[in-house]
Design a protein around this motif. Structure first.
Motif, PDB file in Angstrom:
ATOM      1  N   ASP A   1       0.997  -1.072  -0.114  1.00  0.00           N
ATOM      2  CA  ASP A   1      -0.296  -0.152  -0.425  1.00  0.00           C
ATOM      3  C   ASP A   1       1.059   1.290   0.496  1.00  0.00           C
ATOM      4  N   GLU A   2       0.411   2.655  -0.254  1.00  0.00           N
ATOM      5  CA  GLU A   2       0.734   3.143  -0.620  1.00  0.00           C
ATOM      6  C   GLU A   2       1.252   4.199   0.445  1.00  0.00           C
ATOM      7  N   ALA A   3       0.586   3.940   2.016  1.00  0.00           N
ATOM      8  CA  ALA A   3       0.883   4.532   2.755  1.00  0.00           C
ATOM      9  C   ALA A   3       1.968   4.028   3.745  1.00  0.00           C
ATOM     10  N   ASP A   4       2.627   2.164   3.157  1.00  0.00           N
ATOM     11  CA  ASP A   4       3.148   2.083   4.351  1.00  0.00           C
ATOM     12  C   ASP A   4       5.143   1.831   3.160  1.00  0.00           C
TER      13      ASP A   4
ATOM     14  N   SER B   1      -9.621  -0.099  -7.697  1.00  0.00           N
ATOM     15  CA  SER B   1     -10.789   1.050  -6.565  1.00  0.00           C
ATOM     16  C   SER B   1     -10.258   1.371  -5.687  1.00  0.00           C
ATOM     17  N   ASN B   2      -9.468   2.382  -6.094  1.00  0.00           N
ATOM     18  CA  ASN B   2      -8.641   4.222  -5.904  1.00  0.00           C
ATOM     19  C   ASN B   2      -7.529   3.673  -4.666  1.00  0.00           C
ATOM     20  N   VAL B   3      -7.283   2.703  -4.211  1.00  0.00           N
ATOM     21  CA  VAL B   3      -6.513   1.318  -3.750  1.00  0.00           C
ATOM     22  C   VAL B   3      -4.618   1.826  -4.761  1.00  0.00           C
ATOM     23  N   VAL B   4      -3.781   2.890  -3.696  1.00  0.00           N
ATOM     24  CA  VAL B   4      -2.735   2.649  -4.542  1.00  0.00           C
ATOM     25  C   VAL B   4      -1.939   1.995  -4.256  1.00  0.00           C
TER      26      VAL B   4
END
Length: 512
Positions: free
Chosen positions: A242-245, A282-285
């Protein structure tokens, strides 16, 4: 007249009296135990506590992916034709150059025979042209000699020269035709060689899409006949992070993973590549992260789904507290005690002496300072603490004036706005600049290696997150500001005015 004798009283049984006495003793003992336990509970206070421990903290990012061979080669066909033989099957091990399949070569063999005949015809034409050239050269020499003696007209000499040039051109044309036919035949020979499908690498056959008798059409693109895994002893995983990690993932980090096929076994790998090709679903990068895996025992199979954890940080032997201690905030009368203690004038120097001052001392201790360098650091640290104490005393006076009732009455209210992030960044920058000024004389005594480590430690200390926790002191929670480090979800690394064995508050007991 004598009175009749009364019978003597019978003695009462001892058992009821013993039972009553025993019951009384039990009640007395129960009361003593109850009040003792109540006193112990009261002495423990109304707080749930935990101790600061020293241990290891492992921070990991979870992700899923698929196992595949490190190098996968697709074997196709560059020519069209009917498959006559298929010599390998699924899971067959092959060496480079081994024959995998054959395509009917009849068409290309016939084209080669036709090409050889055309070459022979061109060679015959060349010999005929060479004979014509020799005759033209002899005729031109005779007429040139006679023309020199004025025995033939000049036009006859010119015609002989033209015939000679024409004969030479025919020879060149025949030679070019031979080369053209030879090249065409060579192309057919190459195609004939391509009727034998060979393995380009050493590996294992993963898939086979052809059967004997099947027709291969390669008019637009090479059809896929086989898929080979070059080396299953080394495999890779493509994880979707995930882009957050993704900012925490670096090349070389350790990875542990499991597969459903072997649920009781844990495998290991290393991050080999963090690719920049982001994917949005689904809008998840997510970003692909490639993990290299040693599969020397050939246990893992291509295509298995893996559940992996990337170890992004590991801290060994650090102070840590449960996350509940960081979430706890005192309520009611308990909340006023720490605030009042922090606002007391006598607490200024003590507060300035702890916190970042202790962190700076720890950072300096790791630089292996000489006596002169240590003296310079102590002088700078003492000066900083004195300035902090003076600023804190001034701030406490200003805070007292704020609640003393101004012209408008009541306390001043500060509303947090959207620019708090920028304000915090500016404050950190000003703190770094102030620290650099305070310790400029000390830094001047350091060598290049020590100065680099000092600058790095200073920026890390200023940029670190801080939060209050509450130590239990004399039955009351006392606020302590600590620096927060790595967290594994249940425990968090802390440092500052805290030590191993300190009791911290993690909650409050229900009032009874």
């Amino acid at each position: 007249m004598s009175q009749p004798r009364r019978p003597a009283p019978r003695p009462r049984p001892l058992l009821p009296r013993i039972a009553l006495g025993t019951l009384g003793l039990v009640l007395i003992a129960g009361g003593i135990w109850y009040f003792t336990q109540r006193g112990e509970r009261d002495s423990e206070g109304a707080y749930r506590t935990a101790q600061v421990e020293r241990g290891d903290i492992r921070v990991a990012i979870s992700s899923t992916g698929t196992l595949s061979a490190t190098s996968t080669v697709v074997v196709g066909s560059q020519i069209s034709g009917q498959v006559t033989d298929v010599l390998v099957d699924f899971n067959s091990r092959v060496k480079k150059g081994d024959v995998l399949a054959r395509i009917d070569p009849s068409t290309y063999e016939a084209q080669i025979a036709q090409g050889n005949a055309q070459i022979a015809s061109a060679q015959a034409s060349l010999r005929q042209a060479q004979a014509t050239l020799a005759n033209a050269e002899a005729d031109y020499r005779r007429k040139a000699d006679l023309g020199g003696q004025r025995l033939v007209a000049q036009s006859d000499v010119d015609l002989a020269r033209a015939a000679l040039d024409q004969a030479r051109a025919q020879v060149n044309s025949a030679q070019a035709q031979i080369r053209q036919q030879t090249a065409a035949t060579q192309t057919t020979r190459v195609n004939l060689d391509r009727t034998v499908i060979r393995s380009p690498v050493d590996g294992v056959v993963l898939t086979r899409t052809i059967e004997p008798g099947q027709t291969v059409a390669a008019s637009l693109q090479a059809p896929e006949l086989f898929k080979l895994a070059e080396d299953l002893a080394k495999m890779k995983i493509e994880l979707a992070v995930d882009e957050a990690d993704i900012g925490q993932v670096e090349v070389g980090q350790n990875v542990t993973f499991t597969v459903d096929a072997f649920p009781d076994r844990q495998f290991r790998g290393k991050v080999e590549q963090v690719r920049l090709a982001a994917t949005t679903t689904s809008n998840v990068v997510t970003y692909p992260v490639v993990v290299s895996v040693d599969n020397s025992d050939q246990t893992l199979l291509p295509g298995l789904t893996v559940n992996a954890e990337i170890e992004v940080s590991r801290r060994d032997g650090v102070l840590k507290v449960g996350n509940a201690a960081l979430r706890y905030k005192p309520t009611g009368a308990d909340a006023s005690a720490p605030a009042a203690a922090a606002a007391a004038p006598g607490q200024g120097p003590q507060r300035a002496g702890g916190g970042i001052g202790n962190d700076l001392a720890e950072a300096a201790a790791g630089l292996e300072l000489t006596d002169a360098q240590q003296a310079a650091f102590d002088a700078a640290l003492n000066a900083m603490r004195e300035r902090q104490a003076a600023r804190m005393a001034q701030a406490q006076q200003q805070a007292g004036g704020m609640f003393g009732g101004g012209p408008g009455g009541g306390p001043r209210v500060v509303v947090a706005g959207a620019g708090d992030g920028n304000m915090q960044g500016q404050m950190r920058q000003r703190m770094i600049e102030r620290m650099q000024q305070d310790f400029a004389a000390f830094r001047a005594t350091l060598d290049e290696r020590q100065a680099t480590r000092w600058d790095s430690a200073l920026k890390a200390l200023i940029g670190a997150r801080r939060a209050p926790i509450y130590k239990l002191v004399d039955g009351k929670p006392q606020a302590v500001q600590v620096r927060i480090g790595a967290s594994d979800g249940s425990s968090t690394e802390v440092s500052g005015d805290i030590k191993e064995g300190d009791v911290v508050v993690i909650g409050e007991r229900a009032r009874q």
